[in-house]
Structure formats: structure tokens, C-alpha cells
Design a protein around this motif. Sequence first.
Motif, PDB file in Angstrom:
ATOM      1  N   TYR A  65       0.833  -1.203   0.000  1.00 14.61           N
ATOM      2  CA  TYR A  65       0.000   0.000   0.000  1.00 14.61           C
ATOM      3  C   TYR A  65       0.873   1.260   0.000  1.00 14.61           C
ATOM      4  O   TYR A  65       0.621   2.205  -0.740  1.00 14.61           O
ATOM      5  CB  TYR A  65      -0.933   0.022   1.206  1.00 14.61           C
ATOM      6  N   SER A  66       1.892   1.264   0.844  1.00  9.17           N
ATOM      7  CA  SER A  66       2.794   2.411   0.916  1.00  9.17           C
ATOM      8  C   SER A  66       3.520   2.615  -0.414  1.00  9.17           C
ATOM      9  O   SER A  66       3.647   3.741  -0.903  1.00  9.17           O
ATOM     10  CB  SER A  66       3.813   2.197   2.041  1.00  9.17           C
ATOM     11  N   PHE A  67       3.973   1.535  -1.007  1.00 15.68           N
ATOM     12  CA  PHE A  67       4.685   1.596  -2.292  1.00 15.68           C
ATOM     13  C   PHE A  67       3.769   2.137  -3.386  1.00 15.68           C
ATOM     14  O   PHE A  67       4.165   3.006  -4.169  1.00 15.68           O
ATOM     15  CB  PHE A  67       5.179   0.197  -2.649  1.00 15.68           C
ATOM     16  N   MET A  68       2.556   1.617  -3.436  1.00 15.81           N
ATOM     17  CA  MET A  68       1.611   2.043  -4.477  1.00 15.81           C
ATOM     18  C   MET A  68       1.281   3.528  -4.358  1.00 15.81           C
ATOM     19  O   MET A  68       1.165   4.231  -5.362  1.00 15.81           O
ATOM     20  CB  MET A  68       0.326   1.211  -4.381  1.00 15.81           C
ATOM     21  N   GLU A  69       1.154   4.001  -3.134  1.00 16.26           N
ATOM     22  CA  GLU A  69       0.805   5.407  -2.925  1.00 16.26           C
ATOM     23  C   GLU A  69       2.006   6.333  -3.114  1.00 16.26           C
ATOM     24  O   GLU A  69       1.929   7.335  -3.829  1.00 16.26           O
ATOM     25  CB  GLU A  69       0.211   5.590  -1.524  1.00 16.26           C
ATOM     26  N   ASN A  70       3.120   6.008  -2.456  1.00 18.56           N
ATOM     27  CA  ASN A  70       4.254   6.925  -2.392  1.00 18.56           C
ATOM     28  C   ASN A  70       5.187   6.865  -3.607  1.00 18.56           C
ATOM     29  O   ASN A  70       5.805   7.872  -3.965  1.00 18.56           O
ATOM     30  CB  ASN A  70       5.064   6.671  -1.126  1.00 18.56           C
ATOM     31  N   ILE A  71       5.288   5.698  -4.236  1.00 14.93           N
ATOM     32  CA  ILE A  71       6.171   5.545  -5.393  1.00 14.93           C
ATOM     33  C   ILE A  71       5.384   5.637  -6.702  1.00 14.93           C
ATOM     34  O   ILE A  71       5.757   6.367  -7.615  1.00 14.93           O
ATOM     35  CB  ILE A  71       6.947   4.215  -5.340  1.00 14.93           C
ATOM     36  N   LEU A  72       4.265   4.913  -6.778  1.00 15.29           N
ATOM     37  CA  LEU A  72       3.524   4.835  -8.038  1.00 15.29           C
ATOM     38  C   LEU A  72       2.416   5.881  -8.157  1.00 15.29           C
ATOM     39  O   LEU A  72       1.861   6.064  -9.240  1.00 15.29           O
ATOM     40  CB  LEU A  72       2.948   3.430  -8.226  1.00 15.29           C
ATOM     41  N   GLY A  73       2.049   6.528  -7.053  1.00 14.50           N
ATOM     42  CA  GLY A  73       1.101   7.627  -7.130  1.00 14.50           C
ATOM     43  C   GLY A  73      -0.367   7.248  -7.080  1.00 14.50           C
ATOM     44  O   GLY A  73      -1.231   8.065  -7.425  1.00 14.50           O
ATOM     45  N   PHE A  74      -0.677   6.042  -6.628  1.00 13.56           N
ATOM     46  CA  PHE A  74      -2.079   5.656  -6.470  1.00 13.56           C
ATOM     47  C   PHE A  74      -2.679   6.348  -5.245  1.00 13.56           C
ATOM     48  O   PHE A  74      -1.974   6.643  -4.272  1.00 13.56           O
ATOM     49  CB  PHE A  74      -2.211   4.140  -6.303  1.00 13.56           C
ATOM     50  N   LYS A  75      -3.989   6.584  -5.288  1.00  4.33           N
ATOM     51  CA  LYS A  75      -4.712   7.149  -4.156  1.00  4.33           C
ATOM     52  C   LYS A  75      -5.631   6.098  -3.559  1.00  4.33           C
ATOM     53  O   LYS A  75      -6.335   5.407  -4.286  1.00  4.33           O
ATOM     54  CB  LYS A  75      -5.521   8.376  -4.596  1.00  4.33           C
ATOM     55  N   MET A  76      -5.611   5.994  -2.234  1.00  5.72           N
ATOM     56  CA  MET A  76      -6.522   5.076  -1.553  1.00  5.72           C
ATOM     57  C   MET A  76      -7.919   5.683  -1.562  1.00  5.72           C
ATOM     58  O   MET A  76      -8.120   6.813  -1.120  1.00  5.72           O
ATOM     59  CB  MET A  76      -6.055   4.830  -0.117  1.00  5.72           C
ATOM     60  N   ARG A  77      -8.892   4.941  -2.079  1.00  2.31           N
ATOM     61  CA  ARG A  77     -10.266   5.431  -2.198  1.00  2.31           C
ATOM     62  C   ARG A  77     -11.176   4.850  -1.124  1.00  2.31           C
ATOM     63  O   ARG A  77     -11.976   5.558  -0.518  1.00  2.31           O
ATOM     64  CB  ARG A  77     -10.821   5.100  -3.585  1.00  2.31           C
ATOM     65  N   GLU A  78     -11.103   3.541  -0.901  1.00  3.03           N
ATOM     66  CA  GLU A  78     -11.837   2.872   0.168  1.00  3.03           C
ATOM     67  C   GLU A  78     -10.917   1.793   0.725  1.00  3.03           C
ATOM     68  O   GLU A  78     -10.063   1.253   0.006  1.00  3.03           O
ATOM     69  CB  GLU A  78     -13.139   2.238  -0.349  1.00  3.03           C
ATOM     70  N   PHE A  79     -11.094   1.464   2.010  1.00  2.04           N
ATOM     71  CA  PHE A  79     -10.262   0.405   2.573  1.00  2.04           C
ATOM     72  C   PHE A  79     -10.990  -0.297   3.714  1.00  2.04           C
ATOM     73  O   PHE A  79     -11.881   0.271   4.355  1.00  2.04           O
ATOM     74  CB  PHE A  79      -8.909   0.940   3.054  1.00  2.04           C
ATOM     75  N   LEU A  80     -10.583  -1.537   3.938  1.00  6.67           N
ATOM     76  CA  LEU A  80     -11.108  -2.369   5.017  1.00  6.67           C
ATOM     77  C   LEU A  80      -9.977  -2.602   6.009  1.00  6.67           C
ATOM     78  O   LEU A  80      -8.874  -3.006   5.611  1.00  6.67           O
ATOM     79  CB  LEU A  80     -11.605  -3.701   4.447  1.00  6.67           C
ATOM     80  N   ALA A  81     -10.233  -2.325   7.297  1.00 12.71           N
ATOM     81  CA  ALA A  81      -9.184  -2.460   8.314  1.00 12.71           C
ATOM     82  C   ALA A  81      -9.711  -3.210   9.519  1.00 12.71           C
ATOM     83  O   ALA A  81     -10.920  -3.202   9.809  1.00 12.71           O
ATOM     84  CB  ALA A  81      -8.663  -1.087   8.734  1.00 12.71           C
ATOM     85  N   ASN A  82      -8.796  -3.875  10.239  1.00 10.40           N
ATOM     86  CA  ASN A  82      -9.182  -4.552  11.474  1.00 10.40           C
ATOM     87  C   ASN A  82      -9.110  -3.572  12.653  1.00 10.40           C
ATOM     88  O   ASN A  82      -8.768  -2.393  12.479  1.00 10.40           O
ATOM     89  CB  ASN A  82      -8.319  -5.798  11.720  1.00 10.40           C
ATOM     90  N   ASP A  83      -9.423  -4.067  13.849  1.00 12.42           N
ATOM     91  CA  ASP A  83      -9.474  -3.190  15.021  1.00 12.42           C
ATOM     92  C   ASP A  83      -8.112  -2.596  15.372  1.00 12.42           C
ATOM     93  O   ASP A  83      -8.036  -1.543  16.006  1.00 12.42           O
ATOM     94  CB  ASP A  83     -10.038  -3.958  16.221  1.00 12.42           C
ATOM     95  N   ALA A  84      -7.044  -3.288  14.940  1.00 12.49           N
ATOM     96  CA  ALA A  84      -5.689  -2.785  15.207  1.00 12.49           C
ATOM     97  C   ALA A  84      -5.266  -1.723  14.202  1.00 12.49           C
ATOM     98  O   ALA A  84      -4.191  -1.129  14.336  1.00 12.49           O
ATOM     99  CB  ALA A  84      -4.697  -3.942  15.193  1.00 12.49           C
ATOM    100  N   GLY A  85      -6.104  -1.488  13.200  1.00  9.59           N
ATOM    101  CA  GLY A  85      -5.789  -0.488  12.196  1.00  9.59           C
ATOM    102  C   GLY A  85      -5.049  -1.026  10.992  1.00  9.59           C
ATOM    103  O   GLY A  85      -4.673  -0.258  10.094  1.00  9.59           O
ATOM    104  N   ASP A  86      -4.817  -2.343  10.944  1.00 15.06           N
ATOM    105  CA  ASP A  86      -4.136  -2.940   9.790  1.00 15.06           C
ATOM    106  C   ASP A  86      -5.094  -2.997   8.603  1.00 15.06           C
ATOM    107  O   ASP A  86      -6.230  -3.473   8.731  1.00 15.06           O
ATOM    108  CB  ASP A  86      -3.667  -4.362  10.123  1.00 15.06           C
ATOM    109  N   ILE A  87      -4.654  -2.540   7.453  1.00 18.05           N
ATOM    110  CA  ILE A  87      -5.494  -2.563   6.257  1.00 18.05           C
ATOM    111  C   ILE A  87      -5.509  -3.983   5.689  1.00 18.05           C
ATOM    112  O   ILE A  87      -4.458  -4.555   5.381  1.00 18.05           O
ATOM    113  CB  ILE A  87      -5.003  -1.558   5.214  1.00 18.05           C
TER     114      ILE A  87
END
Length: 317
Positions: free
Chosen positions: A167-189
Motif C-alpha cells: 500500500y505504501s509503495f503504491m501510494e508513495n512511489i507509483l502515485g495511487f490514491k486510496m479510495r476505500e479500505f477495510l481495516a481490522n481493530d488494530a488499524g491494519d489494512i
Amino acid sequence: MKPEIAKLGYISLVSADLEKSLVFFKDVIGLEETEQKDGVHYLRAWGDFQHHTLSIEQGDRGYVKHIGWRTKKEEDVQGFKELLEANGVPANNVEAWATPGIGSSVAFQVPSGHTFQLYYDVERPPVDEHRRSVLKNQTYKSWAKGVSPRRLDHVNLHTSADSSDTYSFMENILGFKMREFLANDAGDILAGWMSVTQLVHDVALVSRPETPTKARLHHISYWLDDSQDILRAADILRENNFDFVGPGKHSISQALYLYVTDPGSGCRVELFTGSYLIFEPDWEPIHWHESERAFGNTYWGDSITNKELVKETIEAL
């Protein structure tokens, strides 16, 4: 300025039974073949403009070789190579037109293990007169055969690796934007829907520790114009004796869907319509909680369980 990706380009697919795959994608789904070279068949939908959005070749098993993405500018290809190498990611040049219709490319692996290729230059092969649309802004005649989707829409990837790195690579290197996401109670996507366009997702990535190999493909998706097209597709699939999941509606993405699997490669195809477009420059990603996973998958229609979501993935290199 950082280099940018413009859109999803194509999927390079290997099939254990090429004949079955060609019947499925050409006659049932209704893709058009632009070229056949060295045993590889190049296909596109009637509204796709570049040389192909899917290639299929024979192999010992079904898997995805790589996923192609077109950049916004020609110089972005080399720009990405430099950016990737500056961040410790090996990036290999691929000779122009080594893949028919695709110019100079850069190939690399994202942290999930999936192989991407970035390119800009493309060929747009002419269409035979009897297949050509009278509309100058459309490639082929629509509804000529099979389900007849308009265009390639997105890919859905699964991985057993630590997805947070991807996720970090896709956003910070490739320029993708997170639109919707599913996460657990610990905050892990656990799953993220990301795009470089106004679509809710050009790519989705789902964390699946139980997958048999690190990099998997859950499905490729082709776009249909409206809900009636999805119902028509269901009739066509049933007439051709295909089992499928749907029609239904996702809560995440708000799209109408239908899933069917290519019997040759094991690649699942989502037929997709509806959804929504994002034009807001300050869009905040929509957060779904793990307890809402089933609802996020299915707003109405077939109930898709987590177990059903992970089955029928194929290896992606």
C-alpha cells in the motif's frame, strides 16, 4: 515533478488450455482479437483503443506474467525507472515492441510480488471494415458477439505478504490514491481500493496470508454500460453452460457485478457496471471495519463469503 501513471493497460495471461480460454474470451465474453504472434493472442474490448488489454498464451498452468500500466507521458517511463532504482527497487528495461503494440517498458516487482510493466508508446491497429464502428470515437461495433463489454476496468490482487508495504509503495512511489479500505481493530489494512484515475479503483489489493503463493490474481474486470447489460450477460453465460456468482451489488464501490471463471486458465472475470466517480481533490478514503466485511462485499444479491472470495485465485508473477 514525479512521473505519473495514466491508466491500467493490459494483463498478460498464461492458460493451461489455450483453446478453451480463446473460446471463453472471444466467443462468450466477446473480446476482439487484434493479432496473433508467436503463439500469443492479443485481445481487446470493442471500446478499447490501444493494441490489446489482454494477451493469452499456452503454458503448463494458468497464471499472470505481468500487468501493464500506461504512463501519462513518454518521459515518465524513464522517470519511474530512476525513481524505482533510487528507492532500491530493481527495474529492467523491456525493448520497444517486444510485446506487440507496446513501446519501451520498465518491468519491476511491487512488494506483494506482482510484476508490473510501465509504458507509454502504443499502437492502435486498424479494424477490418466489417467489424469497424461507424462512430469515429468507438473502435468496433458494439454487441457484435457474446457479452460484449466496452473496456477493461480494473484488476484485483491478493497477497500473503505484508500488504502494508505494498500500500505504501503504491501510494508513495507509483502515485495511487486510496479510495476505500477495510481495516481490522488494530488499524491494519486488510483490503484497499486504489486508483490513479477518477474510478473508485484501478487496482484492489487484498491481504490473504493463506494463499498458496505470495502473489495472486483474484480477478480482472471488464466494464459494461448498465445494469441491463449485466442481466443480459447472465443469460449469455447460462446459455453457454457457465456457472457464475451474481448478479449482485457491492457496498464498497457501489458497483453491480457478476463473476465468471475462464475454464482454460482459471482466471476469474468480473463483469462490472455502476459504481461512482471521484472528482473531489480532497477525497478522504472511506474506512470499512472488519465486522462490515460481508456487507461491504455484497449490498444485495449473492452472499459472497470470505472463503468464496479467496478461492479460484491464480498465481501472478
